[in-house]
Design a protein around this motif. Structure first.
Motif, PDB file in Angstrom:
ATOM      1  N   UNK A  47       1.200 -15.322   8.049  1.00  0.00           N
ATOM      2  CA  UNK A  47       2.152 -14.324   7.832  1.00  0.00           C
ATOM      3  C   UNK A  47       1.488 -12.884   8.439  1.00  0.00           C
ATOM      4  N   UNK A  48       2.215 -12.327   9.393  1.00  0.00           N
ATOM      5  CA  UNK A  48       1.736 -11.160  10.049  1.00  0.00           C
ATOM      6  C   UNK A  48       2.554 -10.063   9.572  1.00  0.00           C
ATOM      7  N   UNK A  49       2.129  -8.876   8.983  1.00  0.00           N
ATOM      8  CA  UNK A  49       3.001  -7.715   8.405  1.00  0.00           C
ATOM      9  C   UNK A  49       2.540  -6.592   9.412  1.00  0.00           C
ATOM     10  N   UNK A  50       3.497  -6.007  10.094  1.00  0.00           N
ATOM     11  CA  UNK A  50       3.147  -5.016  10.996  1.00  0.00           C
ATOM     12  C   UNK A  50       2.929  -3.753  10.242  1.00  0.00           C
ATOM     13  N   UNK A  51       2.535  -2.612  11.021  1.00  0.00           N
ATOM     14  CA  UNK A  51       2.476  -1.204  10.308  1.00  0.00           C
ATOM     15  C   UNK A  51       3.890  -0.270  10.655  1.00  0.00           C
ATOM     16  N   UNK A  52       4.800  -0.911  11.321  1.00  0.00           N
ATOM     17  CA  UNK A  52       5.817   0.120  11.488  1.00  0.00           C
ATOM     18  C   UNK A  52       6.363   0.706  10.180  1.00  0.00           C
ATOM     19  N   UNK A  53       6.421   2.040  10.345  1.00  0.00           N
ATOM     20  CA  UNK A  53       6.952   2.746   9.011  1.00  0.00           C
ATOM     21  C   UNK A  53       5.753   3.007   7.981  1.00  0.00           C
ATOM     22  N   UNK A  54       4.411   2.574   8.321  1.00  0.00           N
ATOM     23  CA  UNK A  54       3.428   2.502   7.494  1.00  0.00           C
ATOM     24  C   UNK A  54       2.303   3.503   8.013  1.00  0.00           C
ATOM     25  N   UNK A  55       1.710   4.187   7.012  1.00  0.00           N
ATOM     26  CA  UNK A  55       0.408   4.487   7.117  1.00  0.00           C
ATOM     27  C   UNK A  55      -0.883   3.670   6.652  1.00  0.00           C
ATOM     28  N   UNK A  56      -1.542   3.140   7.533  1.00  0.00           N
ATOM     29  CA  UNK A  56      -2.176   2.138   7.171  1.00  0.00           C
ATOM     30  C   UNK A  56      -3.766   2.352   7.858  1.00  0.00           C
ATOM     31  N   UNK A  57      -4.738   1.611   7.053  1.00  0.00           N
ATOM     32  CA  UNK A  57      -6.126   1.914   7.727  1.00  0.00           C
ATOM     33  C   UNK A  57      -7.089   2.016   6.434  1.00  0.00           C
ATOM     34  N   UNK A  58      -8.503   1.977   6.854  1.00  0.00           N
ATOM     35  CA  UNK A  58      -9.369   2.290   5.771  1.00  0.00           C
ATOM     36  C   UNK A  58      -9.752   3.862   5.408  1.00  0.00           C
ATOM     37  N   UNK A  59      -9.947   3.827   4.436  1.00  0.00           N
ATOM     38  CA  UNK A  59     -10.220   5.199   3.994  1.00  0.00           C
ATOM     39  C   UNK A  59     -11.626   5.091   3.259  1.00  0.00           C
ATOM     40  N   UNK A  76       5.082   5.702   5.169  1.00  0.00           N
ATOM     41  CA  UNK A  76       4.763   6.785   6.131  1.00  0.00           C
ATOM     42  C   UNK A  76       5.481   8.252   5.577  1.00  0.00           C
ATOM     43  N   UNK A  77       4.688   9.259   5.381  1.00  0.00           N
ATOM     44  CA  UNK A  77       5.114  10.516   4.946  1.00  0.00           C
ATOM     45  C   UNK A  77       5.802  10.623   3.323  1.00  0.00           C
ATOM     46  N   UNK A  78       5.447   9.596   2.875  1.00  0.00           N
ATOM     47  CA  UNK A  78       5.983   9.472   1.319  1.00  0.00           C
ATOM     48  C   UNK A  78       5.120   9.708   0.200  1.00  0.00           C
ATOM     49  N   UNK A 154      -7.862   7.358  -9.613  1.00  0.00           N
ATOM     50  CA  UNK A 154      -8.324   8.849  -9.455  1.00  0.00           C
ATOM     51  C   UNK A 154      -8.051   9.055  -7.929  1.00  0.00           C
ATOM     52  N   UNK A 155      -8.270   8.428  -6.977  1.00  0.00           N
ATOM     53  CA  UNK A 155      -8.041   9.177  -5.659  1.00  0.00           C
ATOM     54  C   UNK A 155      -6.339   8.871  -5.484  1.00  0.00           C
ATOM     55  N   UNK A 156      -5.866   7.827  -5.874  1.00  0.00           N
ATOM     56  CA  UNK A 156      -4.455   7.611  -5.735  1.00  0.00           C
ATOM     57  C   UNK A 156      -3.476   8.615  -6.451  1.00  0.00           C
ATOM     58  N   UNK A 157      -4.144   9.056  -7.374  1.00  0.00           N
ATOM     59  CA  UNK A 157      -3.294  10.192  -8.346  1.00  0.00           C
ATOM     60  C   UNK A 157      -3.264  11.353  -7.586  1.00  0.00           C
ATOM     61  N   UNK A 158      -4.376  11.601  -6.747  1.00  0.00           N
ATOM     62  CA  UNK A 158      -4.587  13.044  -6.095  1.00  0.00           C
ATOM     63  C   UNK A 158      -3.823  12.840  -4.828  1.00  0.00           C
ATOM     64  N   UNK A 159      -3.580  11.870  -4.183  1.00  0.00           N
ATOM     65  CA  UNK A 159      -3.355  11.507  -2.678  1.00  0.00           C
ATOM     66  C   UNK A 159      -1.836  10.808  -2.871  1.00  0.00           C
ATOM     67  N   UNK A 160      -0.882  11.112  -3.418  1.00  0.00           N
ATOM     68  CA  UNK A 160       0.629  10.767  -3.384  1.00  0.00           C
ATOM     69  C   UNK A 160       0.996   9.588  -4.073  1.00  0.00           C
TER      70      UNK A 160
END
Length: 293
Positions: A47-59, A76-78, A154-160
Motif C-alpha cells: 500500500x502506498x499512501x501519497x502526501x496529497x493534502x498532507x504536511x508530512x516529513x520528519x521533525x 495540511x493547514x488544519x 506534549x509537542x502534539x498539544x503545542x502544535x495543533x
C-alpha cells in the motif's frame, strides 16, 4: 520466542514456500542488515499512501538533551486535530510505518511515529538478529520509551493537536508498548495494539508486561491478534482477556483464525490482506467509538 525472533520468523513464509533454504534466506535477508526486512512481498501487495493534502516529513523533538526524530503526517493547514502515536515494530520507523502514519493523516489525524531506538542505534544497520537483540532491543528501557512518548504528546498539544483526543497504536514491539503506555499516560483515550507480546520475563528495563496492567487499565485498548501466531500462545491471549474482564477499561481482543504474526505488514510475506483490511476498519471504528476523531 521474543518479539525480535517472531518478526524474523514471519519473514520466512514466502521464501520457504518458494523452495529457498531457511538458513540461506536468513543470511541474505537479515545478515546484511534489517533494511532487507522492508522489501515488499510483491508490488501489488504494498500500500502506498501519497502526501496529497498532507504536511508530512520528519521533525525533531528534544527529550532530556536527546534529539528524537519523529515522522509526522497531518492534514495540511488544519489544527485542533485528534492525535495518534504510531509505534513501530523492532525494525524502527521505516517506510511502512511512515505509510501507516499517512493513512491516519488521511483520516484527519495528526499522526506521530517517533524513533524510539535513537539512543541505542539504527535497526536497519544491524548485522544480525543477535546483535539487534543485544545492542538495541534489550537496551531500550520502557521508562525511556514512555519519557519519549510523553514528550511527543506534549509537542502534539503545542502544535495543533487536540489534547483531549490522543490515541496510540503499535505493531509487535509497538503493540506491547501500546498496552503499557495506555496504562502509563492518562491522556491516552484509546489504543489499538496489533499482535503485541502480552507476557514475558521481567527485569529493570522491562518491569511489567501488558498482562500486569490489564486489571487496572482505564483507557480502552483493542487488541488485534492472529490465532496462528506461534510467538504469542493462545493461552496468553485468553489470560489477557480474562484479566481485562476484571478491569474498568472495556478493552477487547479480536482473534483472526487465519492469520499469524504481522498480518498487517503489507511489505512482508506474513501479510493477510483480508484480515489487515478488517483490522484497519476495526481500528478506525474503535477510535471513533471512543471519540478520538
Amino acid at each position: 520466542m521474543n518479539d525480535l525472533m517472531r518478526d524474523a520468523e514471519s519473514l520466512l513464509g514466502k521464501s520457504l514456500s518458494d523452495g529457498v533454504d531457511r538458513r540461506d534466506f536468513l543470511k541474505t535477508a537479515l545478515g546484511t542488515g534489517f533494511a532487507a526486512a522492508t522489501l515488499p512481498v510483491a508490488a501489488q501487495n504494498v500500500i502506498k499512501t501519497d502526501t496529497a493534502g498532507l504536511t508530512a516529513g520528519t521533525i525533531t523533538i528534544q527529550v532530556n538533551g536527546q534529539d528524537v526524530p519523529v515522522y509526522r503526517a497531518q492534514p495540511e493547514g488544519k489544527t485542533n486535530l485528534p492525535v495518534i502515536l504510531v509505534i513501530s515494530e523492532i525494525f524502527g520507523v521505516h517506510e511502512h510505518i511512515a505509510d501507516v502514519a499517512r493513512r491516519f493523516a488521511k483520516q484527519g489525524y495528526l499522526a506521530l511515529a517517533p524513533d524510539l531506538f535513537i539512543r541505542q542505534g539504527d535497526p536497519t544497520k544491524v548485522a544480525s538478529i543477535a546483535d539487534l537483540q543485544r545492542d538495541i532491543i534489550s537496551k531500550t528501557p520502557d521508562a525511556q520509551v514512555f519519557a519519549d512518548l510523553d514528550a511527543v504528546v506534549a509537542w502534539a498539544r503545542a502544535n495543533g493537536g487536540n489534547g483531549d483526543k490522543i490515541a496510540i497504536t503499535g505493531f509487535c514491539w509497538g503493540g506491547r508498548i501500546t498496552w503499557l503506555y495506555a496504562a502509563h499516560n492518562p491522556a491516552i483515550k484509546a489504543g489499538v495494539a496489533w499482535y503485541g507480546r502480552l507476557k514475558g520475563d521481567v527485569n529493570a528495563n522491562f518491569p511489567r508486561h501488558p498482562i500486569d496492567v490489564a486489571g487496572t487499565l482505564k483507557a480502552p485498548v483493542l487488541g488485534l491478534y492472529g490465532a496462528k501466531d506461534t510467538g504469542i500462545p493462545l493461552d496468553t491471549v485468553a489470560a489477557m482477556e480474562a484479566a481485562l474482564a476484571l478491569g474498568p477499561s472495556k478493552s477487547q481482543i479480536v482473534l483472526y483464525p487465519n492469520s499469524g504474526h504481522a498480518f498487517h505488514a503489507d511489505y512482508r510475506p506474513s501479510y493477510v490482506e483480508a484480515d489487515a483490511r478488517d483490522g484497519w476498519r476495526r481500528a478506525l471504528a474503535w477510535l471513533m467509538q471512543h471519540n478520538v476523531i
